[in-house]
Design an enzyme around this catalytic site. Structure first.
Site, short mmCIF file in Angstrom:
data_model
loop_
_atom_site.label_atom_id
_atom_site.label_comp_id
_atom_site.label_asym_id
_atom_site.label_seq_id
_atom_site.Cartn_x
_atom_site.Cartn_y
_atom_site.Cartn_z
NE ARG A 67 -3.62 2.24 2.69
CZ ARG A 67 -3.31 3.36 3.37
NH1 ARG A 67 -2.13 3.48 3.98
NH2 ARG A 67 -4.18 4.36 3.46
CB SER B 172 -12.70 -1.11 2.07
OG SER B 172 -11.31 -1.17 1.86
CE LYS C 97 -8.93 4.82 4.38
NZ LYS C 97 -8.55 5.33 3.04
N1 LIG Z 1 -6.21 -0.92 2.29
C1 LIG Z 1 -7.10 -1.60 3.04
N2 LIG Z 1 -6.80 -2.88 3.41
C2 LIG Z 1 -7.70 -3.56 4.17
C3 LIG Z 1 -7.39 -4.97 4.59
F1 LIG Z 1 -8.17 -5.81 3.95
F2 LIG Z 1 -6.11 -5.24 4.36
F3 LIG Z 1 -7.62 -5.09 5.90
N3 LIG Z 1 -8.88 -3.04 4.57
C4 LIG Z 1 -9.19 -1.76 4.23
C5 LIG Z 1 -8.31 -1.01 3.47
C6 LIG Z 1 -8.67 0.40 3.11
O1 LIG Z 1 -8.87 0.46 1.71
P1 LIG Z 1 -9.44 1.82 1.10
O2 LIG Z 1 -10.71 2.14 1.77
O3 LIG Z 1 -9.43 1.69 -0.38
O4 LIG Z 1 -8.36 2.90 1.53
P2 LIG Z 1 -6.81 2.88 1.14
O5 LIG Z 1 -6.73 2.60 -0.33
O6 LIG Z 1 -6.34 4.26 1.52
O7 LIG Z 1 -6.15 1.79 1.96
#
Ligand SMILES: Nc1nc(C(F)(F)F)ncc1COP(=O)(O)OP(=O)(O)O
Ligand SMILES: [Mg+2]
Length: 223
Positions: free
Chosen positions: A47, A118, A147
């Site tokens: 990420r 998510s 975040k």
């Molecule tokens: N990256 C993530 N990984 C998980 C995991 F499944 F790994 F727990 N859950 C939630 C997110 C959040 O995803 P998103 O809402 O697109 O925000 P971002 O792209 O900023 O992470």
């Protein structure tokens, strides 16, 4: 043409799910992943976003290096947001949020690779499942610094509500989860915990991963 991952297998991969990018790391990301894998991390998500995140060739290069470490350890490597990158690397899967590309078009593009979505509500969870999600990332369960555009903190109760509503697909909790909070998250209904700071900011990374893993396994055994 491989088949879709089985839920029981997905649940195992979700037990200790390390989410990281260079921005979250005090040490070199490769070293953090190495130690986290040695500590029993069961899945890794690349990420790379936020202020100071790598872009272009250095970003792809880092992703390749972390992917190779995961491959050697037999641990799935997931790419966050960037489906193009996931396909270019032939990663094991992608994770997308509600504001990213829609899950049904991503499912179309990635074939049977792992698709994580998510979800913050029962409605979002149901839609994600209908559109082919293999697991749901639910949170933030607790306050998070990792975040800056996180949704409102939901507490473990959201996990309990999803299960009560009959959502029985693999679910991982995310957001401010530390070793002390693992039992509560698993007992509320998660199959595992996703962490950033609890591992990337730890003094002793392997030990931090080991402690998370031990707590998850114990909590699953004694619901
Ligand atoms: N990256 C993530 N990984 C998980 C995991 F499944 F790994 F727990 N859950 C939630 C997110 C959040 O995803 P998103 O809402 O697109 O925000 P971002 O792209 O900023 O992470
Ligand atoms: Mg996203």
């Amino acid at each position: 043409m491989s088949a879709r991952i089985l839920p029981e297998m997905m649940c195992q991969h979700l037990q200790v799910y390390l989410v990281l990018g260079s921005v979250n790391c005090l040490a070199e990301p490769g070293r953090i992943v190495q130690e986290a894998l040695a500590g029993g991390t069961t899945m890794v998500q690349f990420r790379e976003k936020g202020r100071g995140a790598l872009t272009g060739a250095p970003r792809i290069e880092l992703a390749r290096r972390l992917q190779e470490q995961c491959r050697r350890a037999g641990v799935p490597f997931i790419v966050n947001d960037d489906v193009e990158l996931a396909l270019e690397l032939d990663a094991d899967g992608v994770h997308i949020g509600q504001d990213d590309e829609s899950s049904d078009s991503v499912r179309e593009r990635i074939g049977n690779r792992i698709l994580g979505v998510s979800a913050h509500t029962i409605e979002e969870a149901r839609r994600a499942i209908l559109q082919g999600a293999d697991y749901l990332g639910v949170g933030p369960i607790y306050p998070t610094l990792s975040k800056d555009d996180a949704h409102a903190v939901q507490g473990p109760v959201i996990l309990y509500e999803l299960r009560k509503a009959g959502i029985d697909v693999p679910i991982v909790g995310i957001g401010g989860i530390t070793a002390d909070r693992v039992e509560e998250v698993i007992r509320a209904g998660a199959d595992g915990v996703a962490v950033i700071s609890a591992v990337t900011q730890a003094e002793r990374i392997q030990a931090a991963a080991e402690k998370l893993k031990k707590k998850v396994v114990l909590s699953i055994k004694h619901p």
